[in-house]
Design a protein around this motif. Structure first.
Motif, PDB file in Angstrom:
ATOM      1  N   ILE A   1      18.151  64.801  15.319  1.00 33.61           N
ATOM      2  CA  ILE A   1      18.132  63.520  14.617  1.00 33.61           C
ATOM      3  C   ILE A   1      16.990  62.622  15.085  1.00 33.61           C
ATOM      4  CG2 ILE A   1      19.483  61.475  14.009  1.00 33.61           C
ATOM      5  CD1 ILE A   1      20.471  64.327  12.894  1.00 33.61           C
ATOM      6  N   SER A   2      16.832  62.441  16.389  1.00 34.04           N
ATOM      7  CA  SER A   2      15.765  61.559  16.877  1.00 34.04           C
ATOM      8  C   SER A   2      14.387  62.079  16.463  1.00 34.04           C
ATOM      9  CB  SER A   2      15.851  61.402  18.396  1.00 34.04           C
ATOM     10  OG  SER A   2      15.789  62.660  19.027  1.00 34.04           O
ATOM     11  N   ASN A   3      14.190  63.389  16.510  1.00 44.45           N
ATOM     12  CA  ASN A   3      12.899  63.960  16.123  1.00 44.45           C
ATOM     13  C   ASN A   3      12.630  63.772  14.632  1.00 44.45           C
ATOM     14  OD1 ASN A   3      12.825  64.765  18.758  1.00 44.45           O
ATOM     15  ND2 ASN A   3      12.905  66.946  18.330  1.00 44.45           N
ATOM     16  N   VAL A   4      13.664  63.937  13.827  1.00 44.04           N
ATOM     17  CA  VAL A   4      13.494  63.800  12.377  1.00 44.04           C
ATOM     18  C   VAL A   4      13.191  62.352  12.011  1.00 44.04           C
ATOM     19  CG1 VAL A   4      14.704  63.942  10.161  1.00 44.04           C
ATOM     20  CG2 VAL A   4      14.926  65.796  11.817  1.00 44.04           C
ATOM     21  N   VAL A   5      13.931  61.409  12.591  1.00 42.41           N
ATOM     22  CA  VAL A   5      13.768  59.999  12.233  1.00 42.41           C
ATOM     23  C   VAL A   5      12.502  59.395  12.836  1.00 42.41           C
ATOM     24  CG1 VAL A   5      14.813  57.700  12.443  1.00 42.41           C
ATOM     25  CG2 VAL A   5      16.240  59.674  11.877  1.00 42.41           C
ATOM     26  N   PHE A   6      12.273  59.656  14.132  1.00 46.18           N
ATOM     27  CA  PHE A   6      11.157  58.999  14.816  1.00 46.18           C
ATOM     28  C   PHE A   6       9.925  59.881  14.976  1.00 46.18           C
ATOM     29  CE2 PHE A   6      14.909  56.675  16.306  1.00 46.18           C
ATOM     30  CZ  PHE A   6      14.532  55.382  15.963  1.00 46.18           C
ATOM     31  N   GLY A   7      10.025  61.161  14.654  1.00 47.82           N
ATOM     32  CA  GLY A   7       8.899  62.060  14.848  1.00 47.82           C
ATOM     33  C   GLY A   7       8.343  62.639  13.572  1.00 47.82           C
ATOM     34  N   ALA A   8       8.713  62.075  12.418  1.00 47.63           N
ATOM     35  CA  ALA A   8       8.205  62.572  11.137  1.00 47.63           C
ATOM     36  C   ALA A   8       6.687  62.468  11.102  1.00 47.63           C
ATOM     37  CB  ALA A   8       8.818  61.780   9.984  1.00 47.63           C
ATOM     38  N   LYS A   9       6.041  63.415  10.428  1.00 44.35           N
ATOM     39  CA  LYS A   9       4.577  63.416  10.266  1.00 44.35           C
ATOM     40  C   LYS A   9       4.259  63.380   8.782  1.00 44.35           C
ATOM     41  CE  LYS A   9       3.753  63.798  14.612  1.00 44.35           C
ATOM     42  NZ  LYS A   9       3.957  62.565  15.290  1.00 44.35           N
ATOM     43  N   SER A  16       7.598  54.561   7.973  1.00 45.78           N
ATOM     44  CA  SER A  16       7.139  53.197   8.211  1.00 45.78           C
ATOM     45  C   SER A  16       8.038  52.482   9.222  1.00 45.78           C
ATOM     46  CB  SER A  16       7.136  52.424   6.889  1.00 45.78           C
ATOM     47  OG  SER A  16       7.012  51.041   7.120  1.00 45.78           O
ATOM     48  N   THR A  17       7.410  51.782  10.177  1.00 47.65           N
ATOM     49  CA  THR A  17       8.195  51.011  11.157  1.00 47.65           C
ATOM     50  C   THR A  17       9.018  49.941  10.452  1.00 47.65           C
ATOM     51  OG1 THR A  17       6.282  49.591  11.588  1.00 47.65           O
ATOM     52  CG2 THR A  17       6.663  51.407  13.121  1.00 47.65           C
ATOM     53  N   ASP A  18       8.526  49.416   9.328  1.00 51.10           N
ATOM     54  CA  ASP A  18       9.300  48.431   8.563  1.00 51.10           C
ATOM     55  C   ASP A  18      10.617  49.032   8.081  1.00 51.10           C
ATOM     56  OD1 ASP A  18       7.281  46.528   8.808  1.00 51.10           O
ATOM     57  OD2 ASP A  18       6.357  47.059   6.888  1.00 51.10           O
ATOM     58  N   VAL A  19      10.532  50.234   7.549  1.00 52.08           N
ATOM     59  CA  VAL A  19      11.730  50.905   7.037  1.00 52.08           C
ATOM     60  C   VAL A  19      12.711  51.173   8.170  1.00 52.08           C
ATOM     61  CG1 VAL A  19      12.576  53.046   5.991  1.00 52.08           C
ATOM     62  CG2 VAL A  19      10.545  51.932   5.072  1.00 52.08           C
ATOM     63  N   LEU A  20      12.223  51.763   9.269  1.00 51.97           N
ATOM     64  CA  LEU A  20      13.124  52.096  10.374  1.00 51.97           C
ATOM     65  C   LEU A  20      13.677  50.842  11.049  1.00 51.97           C
ATOM     66  CD1 LEU A  20      11.339  55.165  11.980  1.00 51.97           C
ATOM     67  CD2 LEU A  20      13.330  55.135  10.470  1.00 51.97           C
ATOM     68  N   ALA A  50      16.402  49.606   8.785  1.00 49.29           N
ATOM     69  CA  ALA A  50      17.542  50.527   8.713  1.00 49.29           C
ATOM     70  C   ALA A  50      18.362  50.537  10.000  1.00 49.29           C
ATOM     71  CB  ALA A  50      17.049  51.938   8.400  1.00 49.29           C
ATOM     72  N   ILE A  51      17.676  50.471  11.133  1.00 49.42           N
ATOM     73  CA  ILE A  51      18.359  50.584  12.429  1.00 49.42           C
ATOM     74  C   ILE A  51      18.601  49.212  13.057  1.00 49.42           C
ATOM     75  CG2 ILE A  51      18.265  51.712  14.690  1.00 49.42           C
ATOM     76  CD1 ILE A  51      16.424  53.789  13.443  1.00 49.42           C
ATOM     77  N   GLN A  52      18.036  48.166  12.435  1.00 46.14           N
ATOM     78  CA  GLN A  52      18.173  46.802  12.943  1.00 46.14           C
ATOM     79  C   GLN A  52      17.557  46.652  14.330  1.00 46.14           C
ATOM     80  OE1 GLN A  52      19.710  44.180  10.873  1.00 46.14           O
ATOM     81  NE2 GLN A  52      19.060  45.848   9.557  1.00 46.14           N
ATOM     82  N   LEU A  53      16.323  47.133  14.460  1.00 44.92           N
ATOM     83  CA  LEU A  53      15.545  47.008  15.691  1.00 44.92           C
ATOM     84  C   LEU A  53      14.229  46.312  15.389  1.00 44.92           C
ATOM     85  CD1 LEU A  53      15.882  50.578  17.289  1.00 44.92           C
ATOM     86  CD2 LEU A  53      16.955  48.463  18.089  1.00 44.92           C
ATOM     87  N   ASP A  54      13.649  45.730  16.412  1.00 43.21           N
ATOM     88  CA  ASP A  54      12.324  45.140  16.310  1.00 43.21           C
ATOM     89  C   ASP A  54      11.310  46.253  16.021  1.00 43.21           C
ATOM     90  OD1 ASP A  54       9.660  44.452  18.023  1.00 43.21           O
ATOM     91  OD2 ASP A  54      10.550  42.624  17.153  1.00 43.21           O
TER      92      ASP A  54
END
Length: 190
Positions: free
Chosen positions: A156-164, A168-172, A175-179
């Motif tokens: 999961i972490s690789n798919v969400v944060f490691g996509a190539k 977009s950081t805006d989307v994530l 979606a995750i409610q993070l800065d």
């Protein structure tokens, strides 16, 4: 009569020739793999090492619809949340104690978890997010069998944060409610 005997003789020879030739397509190395008895190096960021047994290691598995993996866990380390999009997994604990769990699908998202001991068995249904964590002070070892020769894995972490390219950081961030800076930092590590 002679033609019948000749025909039976030729059929017998072709039968024995067929039996003899059937074995020529079998190669012992296509059905055998060694080395799963040795502990794997778990000195990595997550503290576990997966050692697969699939078509890549045993070509004879091709089209048989099965594969397996040995998983070694360092004390208190994990096999991170992941899915197998094409397979159900059954896991047996060979050594140690593992906390295991999976999350049911939307809308419930219910965590089903348990602490397993040596020789306990647990099933992870196809394509559900699941994980394992060594809850002991020593190493743990498990064997997982999957009902597909190519079960696939989506960590999961690789798919969400490691996509190539990156999602977009805006989307994530939304979606995750993070800065956005936190998202960008996570993306840079994966």
């Amino acid at each position: 009569m002679a033609s019948t005997s000749l025909l039976l003789g030729l059929l017998s020879l072709s039968f024995y020739a067929a039996l003899a030739s059937d074995n020529t397509w079998f190669q012992a190395n296509d059905y055998f793999f060694s080395g799963r008895h040795m502990a794997s190096n778990t000195s990595n960021a997550i503290g576990s090492k997966l050692t697969p047994v699939s078509v890549a290691q045993i070509p004879g598995l091709n089209t048989l619809g099965v594969s397996m993996v040995r998983i070694d866990y360092a004390p208190m380390d994990i096999n991170p949340p992941h899915t197998h999009p094409r397979a159900t997994e059954i896991l047996i604990i060979l050594e140690g104690s593992l906390e295991i769990g999976f999350v049911t699908s939307n809308p419930d998202n219910c965590l089903i978890s348990k602490i397993l001991q040596k020789s306990d068995v647990f099933v992870f249904p196809i394509n559900l997010i699941h994980f394992q964590r060594n809850v002991g002070y020593g190493n743990a070892v498990a064997i997982a069998a999957l009902n597909n020769q190519n079960p696939g894995v989506n960590t999961i972490s690789n798919v969400v944060f490691g996509a190539k390219p990156d999602i977009s950081t805006d989307v994530l961030a939304k979606a995750i409610q993070l800065d956005k800076n936190i998202v960008a930092n996570i993306q840079s590590k994966i």
